[in-house]
Motif scaffolding. Structure first.
Motif, mmCIF file in Angstrom:
data_model
loop_
_atom_site.group_PDB
_atom_site.id
_atom_site.type_symbol
_atom_site.label_atom_id
_atom_site.label_comp_id
_atom_site.label_asym_id
_atom_site.label_seq_id
_atom_site.Cartn_x
_atom_site.Cartn_y
_atom_site.Cartn_z
ATOM 1 N N GLN A 117 0.935 4.041 -2.848
ATOM 2 C CA GLN A 117 0.535 5.419 -2.584
ATOM 3 C C GLN A 117 1.637 6.408 -2.951
ATOM 4 O O GLN A 117 1.396 7.430 -3.592
ATOM 5 N N GLU A 160 0.832 -1.217 0.000
ATOM 6 C CA GLU A 160 0.000 0.000 0.000
ATOM 7 C C GLU A 160 0.860 1.259 0.000
ATOM 8 O O GLU A 160 0.582 2.220 -0.708
ATOM 9 N N ASP A 169 -3.582 4.388 -6.918
ATOM 10 C CA ASP A 169 -4.870 4.651 -6.281
ATOM 11 C C ASP A 169 -5.016 3.755 -5.047
ATOM 12 O O ASP A 169 -5.764 2.786 -5.053
ATOM 13 N N CYS A 170 -4.245 4.052 -4.015
ATOM 14 C CA CYS A 170 -4.268 3.233 -2.799
ATOM 15 C C CYS A 170 -4.230 4.145 -1.582
ATOM 16 O O CYS A 170 -3.745 5.260 -1.643
ATOM 17 N N ASP A 171 -4.720 3.612 -0.482
ATOM 18 C CA ASP A 171 -4.591 4.320 0.780
ATOM 19 C C ASP A 171 -3.780 3.464 1.741
ATOM 20 O O ASP A 171 -4.180 2.343 2.064
ATOM 21 N N TYR A 172 -2.677 3.994 2.176
ATOM 22 C CA TYR A 172 -1.834 3.301 3.147
ATOM 23 C C TYR A 172 -2.580 3.235 4.471
ATOM 24 O O TYR A 172 -2.970 4.278 5.007
#
Lengths: 279, 141
Positions: B76, B72, B81-84
């Motif tokens: 990010q 993640e 398109d990711c949320d850590y």
């Protein structure tokens, strides 16, 4: 060189473990006057790859040959803690052109350089600020009588310099890119090979180098120099170089240097070769 | 000669100011998307466990959790398109007291992992430059 390789064994006993605390190449190479940097100019880096609590020892041999003259250097350096560097270099200038013109005895001009460098702050790789270092180089001509033939005032002197160097991981063409500037106060003529002056001069030096990959470095260097001797003009030096860094233990550099006018002979250009070893 | 000096100083000085990079495809795409990042993270975990200089730092790591968070995080930081979902960097490394040396050892292992993953050098450097900015949030916590 006579100094050099035999000492490596002694120095290696000082370096208890191989210094591996920094990224490959972040100690530059030992220059022709022993201080870590490029071939002709110092950088703000500490010789070798010592990190916190580590020592590193290095030895190098280099030669620049223009045909009329050849400059050979054997150098040793110790780096500690990525903080301090001590170095010794014996530079030896062969004077074929002057000897053949019967203007000089058939001898080489030798000068010793003892160097110390302290990293003042910043980090070469990390953070926004460049790495800063201050250095001292004590120089002593081993052939004072010959240097005085050239009209030099003294047979010994010292340089003080300040360097700022920065390496960008994502630099030119997304390659690791190093830029360095050095401001120097010197009383040496031709690095002290032609003795020393009563006057001091301020000179500016710079380097730009790009790591083609982690093991190959290509760069250019410029070294401003004073011009104080009435007997022979002195010019700035510059070079282009390609260095191969197969490991922390071995660095090789091949370059082409422009040394300008030496001893009244203009246009001195030739190949530069340097080999460096570290335990 | 003076022209050459000027050019060299301009090059060095300009670069000291900011070595700008040209706009390009997103780093996430260049890393091979989610699959590429998953391969890179897997290779990284193999490298750090196999490096006696820092393996101890990962001895009690829950590899599955670490793998998910690192994927993640890289996603990010590479504009994917990711949320850590993990802890902020200082908290994630709190109590480990990671030294500058150990940080560099991790960088070397990470470089080996990027090579194993066959990432082009330019992509490696772009990712490494972004991660390197976090050093002060990771060491000595």
């Amino acid at each position: 060189m006579r100094v050099g390789w035999a000492w490596l064994l002694l120095l290696s006993s000082l370096a208890a473990a191989a210094a591996d605390g920094r990224l490959l190449g972040s100690g530059g190479l030992l220059s022709v006057e022993g201080s870590a940097g490029g071939g002709l100019v110092p950088w703000a880096v500490i010789a070798g790859h010592s990190g916190q609590g580590q020592w590193d020892a290095l030895a190098s041999a280099s030669v620049v040959d223009s045909g009329d003259f050849d400059l050979r250097t054997g150098a040793l350096a110790l780096g500690w803690n990525n903080r301090m560097e001590l170095s010794f270099a014996r530079m030896s200038l062969g004077l074929d052109a002057l000897v053949q013109a019967n203007r000089f005895p058939d001898k080489r001009l030798d000068t010793d350089v003892i160097g110390a460098k302290l990293r003042l702050g910043g980090d070469l790789v990390y953070g926004r600020a460049p790495q800063f270092a201050a250095g001292l180089q004590w120089r002593r001509s081993r052939d004072a009588d010959l240097a005085s033939l050239a009209g030099a005032d003294n047979d010994r002197g010292y340089d003080v310099y300040l360097s700022a160097s920065k390496l960008w991981i994502d630099g030119i063409a997304s390659r690791r890119t190093l830029a360095s500037l050095t401001l120097r106060s010197t009383d040496a003529n031709q690095l002290g090979l032609a003795g020393f002056s009563d006057q001091r001069s301020i000179t500016l030096e710079s380097s730009l180098a790009v790591f083609l990959d982690p093991n190959w470095l290509v760069g250019i260097e410029y070294r401003g120099k004073p011009d104080r001797l009435a007997s022979a003009r002195e010019d700035a030096w510059s070079d282009v170089f390609l260095a191969w860094l197969p490991s922390r233990h071995w660095h090789l550099a091949l370059g082409y240097a422009d040394l300008g006018s030496i001893g009244g002979f203009p246009g001195q250009r030739g190949y530069y070769l340097s080999v460096q070893g570290s335990p | 000669m003076s022209i050459r000096i000027g050019l060299l100083l301009a090059a060095a000085g300009g670069c000291l100011g900011a070595c700008a990079t040209l706009p390009q495809a997103s780093l996430h795409q260049q890393l091979g998307g989610a699959d590429g990042i998953a391969r890179l993270v897997a290779a990284t975990i193999v490298e750090v466990h196999g490096d006696p200089r820092i393996s101890e730092l990962f001895a009690e790591t829950d590899d599955a959790y670490f793998r998910a968070r690192l994927e993640e995080f890289i996603c990010q930081i590479a504009d994917g398109d990711c949320d850590y979902a993990g802890l902020p960097m200082p908290d994630a490394h709190s109590g480990m007291d990671i030294s500058e040396r150990e940080f560099n050892y991790f960088v070397e292992d990470f470089e080996r992992a990027m090579n194993t993953s066959r990432l082009p050098l330019a992509v490696q450097n772009r990712l490494l430059a972004r991660l390197a900015r976090l050093r002060d949030e990771i060491i000595r916590q």
